[in-house]
Structure formats: C-alpha cells, structure tokens
Design an enzyme around this catalytic site. Structure first.
Site: not given
Ligand code: ADP
Length: 525
Positions: A91, A468-469
């Site tokens: 991420y 969600y991310r």
C-alpha cells in the site's frame, strides 16, 4: 543527485527547519542522506518509487518532541507523513503521498506501557510490532494472545489505524481497539473516550466515554498523530481447532459464501475465516515455474494440474474454533454438517490445547503467533518479487463473491496476471483481496500491474463496489468511488481537515483527503 525539498519550500528555509529539528530530536535522528532516505521508498511501488519520496525523516522519542517538531512544521508549512514502523507494504510502505513530505517515523517510541491480564488488554506506543508484543506476553507469562496480521513485523498501531485484520476471533483490528492518545496538528494532546478523565480507570475498557466518540476518526485519516493505542487481547483459550475444507470447483464459491454467512451470523464460526483461492494456497507451497513457464496468466489446464498434484482445492476454507473442547466439538459438527452439502468437499482438522502451537507459518497466525508467511508469495513469479493489492469490499452473498471473482480473474488474465486472491470473511461482508504479483525488475510487468489496478478500479466503480484500502498511487481514485451527492463524504472529510490542520501539514492526500493548501495536488493517477 539533486536534493529533494518539501514542496514550495526553499533550500535555505528547509535548512533552517532541519537545524531546528536536529536540536529537538538529536542529529542522528534526522535522516537526509540519499542512502538513509532510500529506506523510506516504497519497495513494492507499482511504478517509479521516486514518485513518492521523502525529503527527510525524523525519528522523535517522545510526545514532547513530536509537539516541538510540529511547531517547526507549522512555521515553515512543511508536510509530515507519520508512520509507526513503515511496513505498510503493498500500500506504499513508509513513503508519503505528497512527494517531498518529511516522514515522521515513530519506531523509537516502542514502549509496551501496560498489559492487564485480568481485563485482557494492552496499551502500546507506535513502534511496538506484533513480534514485540507477542514476545513480551510470552516472557512475562501472560495468558493472552495477540492477533497477528499476515506479516508480524508491522506495528500494532499502524495496522490498527489502517483497519488491518488478522485471523483469530479478534481479527477485526479496528473493532478490538480501545482508547487512543493523539497529538493534533496544532500540538494539542488528547486522550479519547474514558482517557479524558485525568486519573481514569477505564480508558482501555469502554471506548465511547461520554459525548461524541472520536477513535474511528483517527483511522485511515490524516487528522492526528497517534502516540498511544489500547488493544483488547484474547485470553488464551483452553483449546482450539484449526480446520480446512477443500472444494473442487470454481463455482463452489457461491455455495461456500452462502453456507458460511449464517455460521458467522450465529457465531458458530467467530474468526475471520478465509476462503483462499487455489493458486494462492499453492503459492504457499511452491513457486510457479514447475507448473508453467510461459508469460501471461497460467492456463486453466496448468492450474488444475498444479492443484491436483499439490493436493490443494480450487477454494480452501480456513477457519478456527476456540474455547472449551465440548463447545468446539459441537460447533465443528455443525460446520461439517453445513458444508457436507457441497459435493466433494474434503474436511481436515487439527485439535490443539491452548498452549500448543502449530508448526506451519500460516497456521501460526490462527494460533496468535506472529509469522512472516506473507512473504512466501514474492517467490511466485521469480525475480524481484513485489505485489500491489486490489481490495474491494464484497457483500457476504454468493452471487457477489462469484461476480467479483469472475470480474477480477478475467481482467487479471487480460494483463497477464494470475488470480492470486481470496476472501476474508467478516460477518455481513467479505474483504476480497487480490494481489497482482510482479517482478520489479521487469519493466513490462511493472507497467502492466499499474494498468491492471486502474482497470480493476474502473470495473469496481461501474459495478458499485468500493475498496477498503488502496496504495498511495490510487488513493484519490479509491476515494472518488465514494461519490454520493457529488462527493459529500469527501467534502466533510476535507472540512474537518481544514478545521484541524489549517496549515495542511499532516499527511496531505492520505485517503484522498487534501488540505486546502494542497488541494490542487489531487490527481487520479
Ligand atoms: P506498519 O505497522 O504496517 O508498519 P505503518 O507504520 O506503515 O504500518 O503505518 C501504516 C499507515 O498508517 C501509515 O502510512 C500512516 O498513514 C498511518 N499511521 C501509522 N502510524 C500512525 C500514527 N502513529 N499516527 C497516525 N497515522 C499513522
């Protein structure tokens, strides 16, 4: 190499800021060398890692130092990007969204402040990793478990703030958090919930406190710097059972989700059970090359042959039952009866006493033992393995799960990627996690991974799904999917941002939230 500066700050101003910071945190704790800063680049960047680079990193040792650091950041309008241990791999790692930001690295603040065995919680600082907390509990003989995420070297604070998850009954980390200490952009320090009472006794016990409750506001946001966080821990159970059910057909996914949902709703299965795709399960046992050497996604025939040879299902449901042995037996009988409806379902289960530990990496997570099982996947394609994840939220319905799976698998194959993924079961939703695994040294694969992620986000948007991310590169795109009423949600987030952080110094752009000063930097890369 030219020196990297914070945006809209001159070299002379930056030197003055750095001198101020050196006086606060000490010379060795201000990183400006190219070598030192390389550690803050995203090791898995699905593009040029330098697109998200820091101009410096600061490693404060206390709340007072953080407050002093903030005074200087406000004076010179220099953005700070907070990380706890900076291992948010897939991420963005420790890299900032806005290039030139200064990373505020909290790894030196690594005290386990309190463990309460009776009330089953811990209070930790940002630098405490899951390995650290686990080792501490073992050393002191506390009968409490941690709930580790896939990579145990990350921090409890970072993972919880990003709403990460693990595998035991305490797998929803945002839900098992209780109480925070936060430093705001203006240097004010607050404690949430019952922590508002000076000589408080229930900070880690009752999250709401009195009046509005703010803990959730500091998750996946850029509203503050979290310096302490409470986390509930699972009492060591008397016994547990780790179960696997293998399913032979792709379309079984529909039935698996339909059968699992009621078992999650009525608490027969309480942990975040994982429906793991066959290829992901296989990648934990083997690399790709013995099964397929070609470029492009593995053909179906090769996948089928591999699964057969490795003794892995098309879908593999992993779950755990914790508690008294009699209850485990009763619950397991219910689970078996329910899934026996799926033709050719194959059951296996291992029973443990609460103190015994499984040997295999992935299973250890289910027994509250941190591991690094997540990294085995990097060997799947060979070369300098990296991955970028696509993580849409999926309703817990067989129809939606099959639809998302088909959508992602088809799109991935178009770009030459295997479906490496699975579903982690919440109660009414599933976290669908797909990883595009690529070789960072292969420019073509790297580019295709980025293209694939963009396509997947467009697909998801058209189908009404949201992530969600998301990786730094896609944060704006992911935020834009939540566009009801011309983006009212993001407008609220930015109104709050501007009120709390008028100089726009805390993590501009995180989760698509840009302070007024940097709003023109929004970009759907
Ligand atoms: P990990 O625990 O996996 O190493 P990181 O430290 O990389 O996680 O944190 C993940 C993300 O969470 C960061 O990029 C940052 O946005 C946010 N974050 C981490 N720690 C803090 C903190 N103490 N205060 C505010 N935000 C944080």
């Amino acid at each position: 190499m030219t020196r990297s500066l914070p945006p809209e700050v001159s070299a002379a101003q930056f030197d003055r800021a750095l001198a101020g910071w050196r006086a606060i945190v000490g010379e060795p704790h201000v990183v400006t060398s190219a070598d030192g800063l390389a550690a803050y680049l995203d090791p898995f960047a699905p593009g040029e890692a330098s697109e998200f680079s820091a101009s410096a990193a600061l490693l404060p040792a206390s709340v007072d130092e953080i407050r002093a650091v903030l005074r200087i950041a406000n004076e010179f309008r220099i953005p700070l990007w907070t990380v706890s241990t900076g291992r948010n791999f897939a991420y963005g790692g420790a890299a900032p969204r806005l290039s030139g930001s200064v990373v505020l690295d909290l790894q030196r603040m690594n005290r386990i402040i309190e463990v309460n065995e009776t009330l089953a919680y811990a209070l930790v600082e940002p630098g405490v990793s899951y390995f650290d907390l686990y080792a501490h509990l073992r050393d002191k003989g506390y009968r409490l478990w941690v709930d580790p995420p896939a990579a145990g070297w990350g921090s409890v604070v970072g993972n919880t703030l990003e709403r990460g998850f693990g595998y035991t009954d305490y797998g929803d980390h945002a839900a098992t958090q209780c109480g925070m200490e936060v430093v705001l952009a203006n240097g004010d320090v607050l404690r949430t919930g019952m922590g508002g009472i000076d000589i408080g006794t229930a900070w880690q016990l009752y999250r709401p406190g009195y009046g509005p409750s703010f803990d959730a506001m500091f998750m996946q946001s850029n509203y503050g710097i979290v310096t302490k966080l409470g986390v509930w821990l699972m009492p060591t159970p008397p016994a547990y059972l780790l179960g696997e059910i293998q399913f032979q057909h792709e379309t079984d996914l529909d039935a698996i989700v339909e059968i699992l949902r009621p078992l999650r709703l009525d608490d027969t299965i309480r942990n975040n059970a994982v429906i793991e795709g066959g290829l992901r399960r296989a990648a934990g046992l083997s690399a790709r090359s013995p099964w397929y050497e070609g470029t492009g996604a593995m053909p179906e025939s090769a996948v089928t042959a591999m699964l057969k040879k490795l003794g892995v299902g098309r879908w593999n449901l992993h779950f755990a039952l914790y508690g008294a042995p009699e209850l485990i037996d009763a619950r397991y009988a219910i689970v078996q009866r329910a899934f026996a409806r799926v033709p050719q379902a194959k059951f296996s289960a291992t029973r443990y006493t609460g103190d015994a530990q499984p040997v295999a990496g992935g299973d250890r997570n289910l027994a509250g033992v941190p591991a690094m099982s997540a990294f085995r996947m990097l060997d799947w394609r060979g070369g300098a393995g990296a991955h970028v994840d696509f993580a849409p939220v999926c309703p817990a319905s067989g129809r939606d799960a099959l639809r998302q799976y088909t959508m992602i698998k088809t799109r991935a194959a178009e770009y030459g990627f295997d479906y490496y993924g699975g579903f982690t079961a919440g109660v009414r939703h599933l976290h669908h996690i797909f990883a595009a695994i690529f070789d960072r040294d292969d420019a073509y694969q790297l580019e295709q991974a980025g293209e694939l992620l963009r396509s997947l986000m467009s697909d998801a948007r058209a189908a009404g799904y949201g992530q969600y991310r998301a990786h730094l590169a896609y944060m704006d795109f992911a935020a834009a999917q939540y566009g009801f009423n011309d983006g009212a949600l993001l407008r609220l987030s930015e109104t709050i941002k501007d009120a709390l952080d008028p100089n726009g110094i805390l993590a501009p752009g995180k989760q698509g939230i840009w302070p007024e000063k940097w709003r023109d930097r929004r970009g759907y890369t």
